[in-house]
Design a protein around this motif. Structure first.
Motif: not given
Length: 634
Positions: A450-469
């Protein structure tokens, strides 16, 4: 040897096949309220039609639509007066007449004398019957209950499968009376809506089989047909054709197959639409099943005709099929029925970014059909089979799409879901460690997926900054669905992409297929790809090269549709050679020789294809006839 290579490619593709990404749920974007310089819309309830509407279409007036109403004949719907709408009689017809709703009404104005015009409307009254009527009134004028006169009628040799008629961009000007019809026998033909007769000879495209067929208008006297290949649901064929300048016959311009992902093989083709205002022949395809609808874009006249998926914007707790979808002024508009409420979402047709959403006041049954017509900045929706005719008018304000137009529209959405993944955000920003109890709680056995899917959905919507962290977090907790969602983003740096590849080589397909700069990729491979990973990656790439040498590209696309194209594979090998030359010198000689043989074979085949193409093009080039020189003057 061919069997061994095929089996190796199959196993290599399965090993390199990335984890699936969940169909994401998109919340509300920009509301229906007007925002300066931003796309928006207004939906209002229209006046009832007075009877059940069976078919609908646009007219030459951008704010007037024509409809067939049972018991009343043809009527105009005028939506030009702000929030008020009105119906006007356009001509009576016999009560038994029923136009086929799926094929719409096709309107045109015909000059009938000096300063006089007559309104004509053509439609399919049966799968093999094309008819044209002259209406008793013109759009914008006084209504009339006089009888509409039959202008022409033509029996078709086979059932009609799809129609491409004059839409909002075709309501006036040359070719506005032409309608393209695809027939069950595999042929296409243009018809004149002003006369009800055929316009020139048809074009035979081969047997369509039992697959779905869709058609779109492309421009002046031009149209395109898209269908599933005969006996092969994994392959989609397309044909672009035009009516010759002399109007004598329909001529084929271009044909080919669309490279499509494996995820849509089990779905049916629900329709296609042309993206107006685009310089190329770009279309949108809709694939659907009983529970979901997915959209793809394709450019038919590109060097490589392939489809690109658009993210899903299903609202609610789960995916929902689109009750209706349209392409309006370069945007994709979707209507979905969720808990008896019809809502509309508007997205950019190239990137799939949600720009506006809101409710649409229309009473629709759960499996009811919606009739629609669009002209310029207006769309009319009518619930079929709803008695008096529940109707909604949507007024669009859709400027040319820019990324600046959606800046700040997703802040509220991110705030709503921020609480669920707040510990991950703090871990990615360095406020928590990756092994913090609050973070590890999200990756327990029952919550990991569930966490992996939710995180993938937010990444698809560009809600996270793309960082090495962020990449460290994904690798540490093995969030491969989220990692693949990150790789889909074209703005991701090459360094981060190679770091993900080093942690999960099964994502090789996504890394090779994504857009990248060759110099930056070579540097990223040198800095972040361990030498121990090189032999396995090179071996998989070598199998891809041998597959393209042994089998036609169509066969590979059919069995392994996600496999990168040959130019992408060669470019990736060049980047490895530029970035890891010292490491390559320490690999086994036999492996390097096998790779070099595969590359030489690919180069030889490419040279042979170029020579053959030149010879064929020269053979088919139309030469000017030889003419005698003019006689010298006396």
């Amino acid at each position: 040897r061919r069997g061994a290579v095929a089996e190796a490619v199959r196993l290599g593709a399965e090993a390199a096949r990335p984890p699936s990404i969940p169909e994401k749920e998109a919340g509300a974007g920009a509301g229906a309220e007007a925002l300066p310089g931003r796309p928006c819309f207004e939906a209002i309830a229209a006046t009832p039609s007075g009877g059940e509407v069976t078919a609908l279409g646009p007219t030459d007036n951008k704010a007037v639509f024509v409809a067939h109403v049972i018991g009343l004949g043809f009527r105009y719907l005028d939506v030009s007066d702000g929030s008020a709408t009105s119906w006007v009689d356009a001509g009576a017809v016999e009560a038994a007449l029923r136009p086929l709703a799926n094929f719409g009404l096709h309107f045109c104005l015909v000059s009938s004398g000096e300063d006089e015009t007559a309104a004509h409307v053509a439609f399919l009254e049966a799968p093999r019957s094309w008819v044209s009527f002259r209406l008793a009134a013109v759009p914008g004028g006084a209504g009339s209950r006089a009888e509409a006169k039959t202008v022409g009628h033509m029996a078709l040799p086979a059932d009609a499968l799809a129609v491409a008629g004059p839409g909002s961009a075709w309501s006036s000007g040359p070719g506005a009376t032409l309608v393209a019809i695809a027939l069950a026998g595999g042929s296409v033909r243009f018809f004149d809506s002003s006369t009800g007769k055929a316009a020139g000879k048809g074009l035979q495209l081969g047997s369509p089989g039992a697959g779905e067929v869709a058609m779109v208008r492309l421009g002046h006297r031009r149209a395109a047909l898209v269908r599933n290949a005969t006996g092969n649901p994994a392959t989609t064929e397309f044909f672009t054709f035009a009516l010759g300048e002399e109007g004598r016959r329909c001529e084929l311009e271009l044909s080919g197959t669309l490279r499509t992902p494996e995820s849509r093989v089990a779905r049916s083709l629900q329709g296609a639409a042309h993206v107006e205002g685009d310089a190329q022949d770009r279309i949108i395809l809709c694939w659907g099943s009983g529970t979901t609808s997915i959209f793809e874009t394709a450019t038919l006249n590109a060097e490589v005709s392939a489809t690109a998926p658009l993210p899903d914007v299903a609202s609610g707790k789960g995916p929902a099929p689109a009750a209706l979808w349209l392409c309006v002024r370069g945007y994709l508009a979707e209507w979905r029925l969720c808990q008896d409420n019809l809502s509309v979402s508007v997205r950019d047709s190239r990137f799939g970014l949600l720009v506006a959403s809101g409710p649409s006041p229309l009473a629709v049954q759960p499996r009811g059909k919606i009739l629609s017509a669009t002209s310029d900045s207006f769309t009319v929706l009518i619930a079929a089979g709803s008695g008096p005719g529940s109707a909604t008018v949507v007024r669009w304000a859709l400027p040319a799409f820019t990324l600046q137009a959606i800046v700040g529209t997703r802040v509220a959405i991110a705030a709503e879901t921020e609480g669920d993944l707040a510990p991950l955000r703090e871990a990615a920003s360095g406020k928590r460690s990756h092994d913090d109890p609050a973070v590890t709680e999200l990756f327990r056995t029952k919550r990991r997926r569930v966490t992996d899917r939710a995180l993938a959905a937010e990444l698809l919507e560009r809600r996270w900054n793309h960082t090495h962290s962020l990449v460290d977090l994904l690798v540490h907790h093995k969030c491969w669905a989220a990692a693949r969602a990150l790789l889909i983003r074209p703005e991701l740096d090459e360094d981060l992409a190679i770091r993900i590849l080093a942690a999960q080589p099964q994502l090789l397909i996504d890394v090779v297929r994504r857009p990248w700069d060759p110099h930056l990729l070579a540097d990223a491979i040198r800095d972040h790809l361990p030498v121990a990973k090189l032999p396995g990656i090179i071996e998989v790439v070598r199998l891809w090269l041998e597959a393209y040498a042994e089998f036609p590209e169509e066969v590979i696309s059919e069995h392994v549709p996600d496999l990168p194209r040959l130019p992408e594979v060669i470019d990736f090998l060049n980047a490895i050679a530029d970035g890891c030359a010292p490491a390559l010198s320490r690999l086994e000689v036999d492996q390097i020789e096998l790779v070099m043989e595969a590359v030489k074979a690919a180069q030889a085949e490419n040279s042979r294809t170029e020579r053959l193409y030149g010879a064929v093009r020269a053979a088919f080039r139309v030469r000017r006839p030889i003419r005698a020189a003019l006689a010298a003057p006396a």
